[in-house]
Design a protein around this motif. Structure first.
Motif, PDB file in Angstrom:
ATOM      1  N   ALA A   1       0.639  -1.169  -0.030  1.00  0.00           N
ATOM      2  CA  ALA A   1       0.162  -0.009   0.111  1.00  0.00           C
ATOM      3  C   ALA A   1       1.009   1.320   0.052  1.00  0.00           C
ATOM      4  N   ALA A   2       1.786   1.361   0.903  1.00  0.00           N
ATOM      5  CA  ALA A   2       2.802   2.291   0.781  1.00  0.00           C
ATOM      6  C   ALA A   2       3.584   2.415  -0.477  1.00  0.00           C
ATOM      7  N   GLY A   3       3.841   1.522  -1.359  1.00  0.00           N
ATOM      8  CA  GLY A   3       4.411   1.613  -2.799  1.00  0.00           C
ATOM      9  C   GLY A   3       3.127   2.192  -3.755  1.00  0.00           C
ATOM     10  N   GLY A   4       2.087   1.889  -3.492  1.00  0.00           N
ATOM     11  CA  GLY A   4       0.886   2.381  -4.345  1.00  0.00           C
ATOM     12  C   GLY A   4       0.641   3.917  -4.153  1.00  0.00           C
ATOM     13  N   ILE A   5       0.780   4.276  -2.676  1.00  0.00           N
ATOM     14  CA  ILE A   5       0.569   5.798  -2.571  1.00  0.00           C
ATOM     15  C   ILE A   5       1.913   6.592  -3.389  1.00  0.00           C
ATOM     16  N   GLY A   6       3.033   5.966  -3.088  1.00  0.00           N
ATOM     17  CA  GLY A   6       4.097   6.586  -3.697  1.00  0.00           C
ATOM     18  C   GLY A   6       3.988   6.836  -5.224  1.00  0.00           C
ATOM     19  N   ILE A   7       3.310   5.772  -5.680  1.00  0.00           N
ATOM     20  CA  ILE A   7       3.133   5.787  -7.322  1.00  0.00           C
ATOM     21  C   ILE A   7       2.049   6.898  -7.471  1.00  0.00           C
ATOM     22  N   GLN A   8       0.889   6.871  -6.804  1.00  0.00           N
ATOM     23  CA  GLN A   8      -0.212   7.893  -6.688  1.00  0.00           C
ATOM     24  C   GLN A   8       0.270   9.185  -6.759  1.00  0.00           C
ATOM     25  N   GLN A   9       1.207   9.518  -5.835  1.00  0.00           N
ATOM     26  CA  GLN A   9       1.593  10.889  -5.453  1.00  0.00           C
ATOM     27  C   GLN A   9       2.868  11.327  -6.260  1.00  0.00           C
ATOM     28  N   LEU A  10       3.481  10.342  -6.677  1.00  0.00           N
ATOM     29  CA  LEU A  10       4.815  10.774  -7.440  1.00  0.00           C
ATOM     30  C   LEU A  10       5.000  10.374  -8.828  1.00  0.00           C
ATOM     31  N   ALA A  11       4.296   9.337  -9.173  1.00  0.00           N
ATOM     32  CA  ALA A  11       4.518   8.851 -10.682  1.00  0.00           C
ATOM     33  C   ALA A  11       3.696   9.740 -11.667  1.00  0.00           C
ATOM     34  N   ARG A  12       4.120  10.015 -13.000  1.00  0.00           N
ATOM     35  CA  ARG A  12       3.379  10.614 -13.938  1.00  0.00           C
ATOM     36  C   ARG A  12       1.953   9.885 -14.185  1.00  0.00           C
ATOM     37  N   PRO A  13       0.768  10.474 -14.117  1.00  0.00           N
ATOM     38  CA  PRO A  13      -0.566   9.796 -13.853  1.00  0.00           C
ATOM     39  C   PRO A  13      -0.690   9.137 -15.169  1.00  0.00           C
ATOM     40  N   ASP A  14      -0.084   9.158 -16.278  1.00  0.00           N
ATOM     41  CA  ASP A  14      -0.078   8.359 -17.649  1.00  0.00           C
ATOM     42  C   ASP A  14       0.783   7.578 -17.844  1.00  0.00           C
ATOM     43  N   SER A  15       1.661   7.085 -16.683  1.00  0.00           N
ATOM     44  CA  SER A  15       2.343   6.102 -16.908  1.00  0.00           C
ATOM     45  C   SER A  15       2.098   4.770 -17.432  1.00  0.00           C
ATOM     46  N   ARG A  16       2.793   4.170 -18.625  1.00  0.00           N
ATOM     47  CA  ARG A  16       2.231   3.095 -19.120  1.00  0.00           C
ATOM     48  C   ARG A  16       3.040   1.727 -18.738  1.00  0.00           C
ATOM     49  N   ARG A  17       4.231   2.136 -18.628  1.00  0.00           N
ATOM     50  CA  ARG A  17       5.338   0.904 -18.533  1.00  0.00           C
ATOM     51  C   ARG A  17       6.186   0.775 -17.147  1.00  0.00           C
ATOM     52  N   LEU A  18       6.063  -0.297 -16.651  1.00  0.00           N
ATOM     53  CA  LEU A  18       6.898  -0.623 -15.173  1.00  0.00           C
ATOM     54  C   LEU A  18       7.747  -1.606 -15.398  1.00  0.00           C
ATOM     55  N   CYS A  19       8.997  -1.335 -14.834  1.00  0.00           N
ATOM     56  CA  CYS A  19      10.126  -2.112 -14.684  1.00  0.00           C
ATOM     57  C   CYS A  19      10.190  -2.633 -13.063  1.00  0.00           C
ATOM     58  N   LEU A  20      10.161  -4.040 -12.889  1.00  0.00           N
ATOM     59  CA  LEU A  20      10.082  -4.381 -11.468  1.00  0.00           C
ATOM     60  C   LEU A  20      11.136  -5.411 -11.221  1.00  0.00           C
ATOM     61  N   PHE A  21      11.975  -4.950 -10.392  1.00  0.00           N
ATOM     62  CA  PHE A  21      13.059  -6.074  -9.952  1.00  0.00           C
ATOM     63  C   PHE A  21      12.772  -7.028  -8.769  1.00  0.00           C
TER      64      PHE A  21
END
Length: 321
Positions: free
Chosen positions: A118-138
């Motif tokens: 959930a913390a990661g989700g909040i980070g994405i909501q607040q800090l990522a561009r809202p039109d983000s389409r591609r994610l890289c997961l390690f």
């Protein structure tokens, strides 16, 4: 509510039955806000090596206005894997701040996974561009999966996921879990995957950088999840100095998180960005959310579980004289 003279026990099955993604998001958001406006307190952290890779820790705190007090005992026991058990172990104790009596003892493994996701989700909501389409997961383990789960929930525009594994081999389990929700592909080259990404999530136990600084494009957001102990590191040298760096707790991030490698960088707490302050993400900025996990996340979730268990009749209650 359970009377104060009863001790509520919630095992992993109870926690999984009661805890939803939406409830966890709400609780973690409240935890971040309480932490940053200082209506909640986090007490001194305990995190000690027991030899080898075994780590023992205690996170505790309170939110006086919510009558919330408690702690989580957690750590990492790698030898558990040989026994067919989870290497990460966590137990949460919820207490009555008026009397000091224990109210609930809860399995903390699922809570830790969910509240970190959930913390990661909040980070994405607040800090990522809202039109983000591609994610890289390690990573491809439990925490990598919950991070990706929340990312797809909070950012509906995400359609493509490239994932990188430590062994350089595909993960059929990860692909089976997420292929109904996105196009997911194993990436053999880390830098190429990062260069294509709008969002990067690092959820590994690494002690060395996972990719090069040159691979990160302007406008990229990074959730740095894995560094939660002295010596751990996932991000390359020089990146933090060029990024807008956001943390859950400033002192803890400097001690345990990615921020330990950039002690002179300015830090901003995620809780200060959650109220309606009018803050907007600079379009070309590289943003990093350095996540170390704070006690108030566990505490707010534990309080919610305590209430839900009473409403749904879950758990066992023991007389605790």
């Amino acid at each position: 509510m359970t009377p104060p003279h009863d001790l509520l026990l919630l095992d992993n099955a109870d926690v999984q039955a009661l805890l939803t993604h939406d409830d966890t998001l709400r609780c973690v958001r409240h935890a971040f806000e309480a932490h940053s406006n200082r209506s909640g307190r986090t007490f001194p952290l305990v995190r000690e090596s027991l030899g080898g890779q075994t780590v023992f820790g205690i996170k505790s705190g309170d939110i006086a206005a919510d009558q919330a007090l408690g702690l989580k005992v957690a750590g990492f026991w790698p030898a558990n894997r040989a026994l067919g058990k989870d290497a990460h172990q966590a137990t949460i104790l919820l207490m009555d701040p008026a009397t000091g009596r224990p109210l609930g003892l809860f399995d903390g493994n699922h809570v830790t996974s969910m509240r970190t996701g959930a913390a990661g989700g909040i980070g994405i909501q607040q800090l990522a561009r809202p039109d983000s389409r591609r994610l890289c997961l390690f990573g491809s383990g439990v925490q990598a999966r919950i991070q990706l789960d929340y990312a797809l929930r909070v950012c509906p525009s995400l359609t493509q996921v490239d994932y990188v594994t430590a062994q350089g081999q595909p993960s059929p389990v990860l692909e089976e879990l997420f292929s109904p929700r996105c196009s997911i592909t194993h990436a053999p080259d880390a830098d190429t995957a990062v260069a294509r990404a709008d969002i990067v999530v690092t959820a590994t136990p690494s002690r060395q950088p996972l990719f090069s600084r040159a691979a990160v494009r302007p406008g990229t957001h990074i959730n740095a999840v894995g560094a939660d102990t002295k010596g751990k590191r996932e991000l390359p040298e020089g990146l933090l100095e060029q990024a807008l760096l956001v943390v859950d707790d400033i002192a803890q991030a400097r001690q345990l998180g990615e921020s330990q490698w950039a002690p002179d960088c300015a830090l901003q707490e995620i809780g200060t960005l959650l109220p309606d302050t009018g803050w907007q993400r600079p379009a070309e900025a590289i943003t990093v959310f350095d996540m170390t996990g704070i006690a108030l996340q566990d505490l707010t979730v534990a309080q919610s579980l305590y209430t839900l268990a009473g409403a749904h009749g879950r758990g066992r209650r023991l007389a605790w004289p």
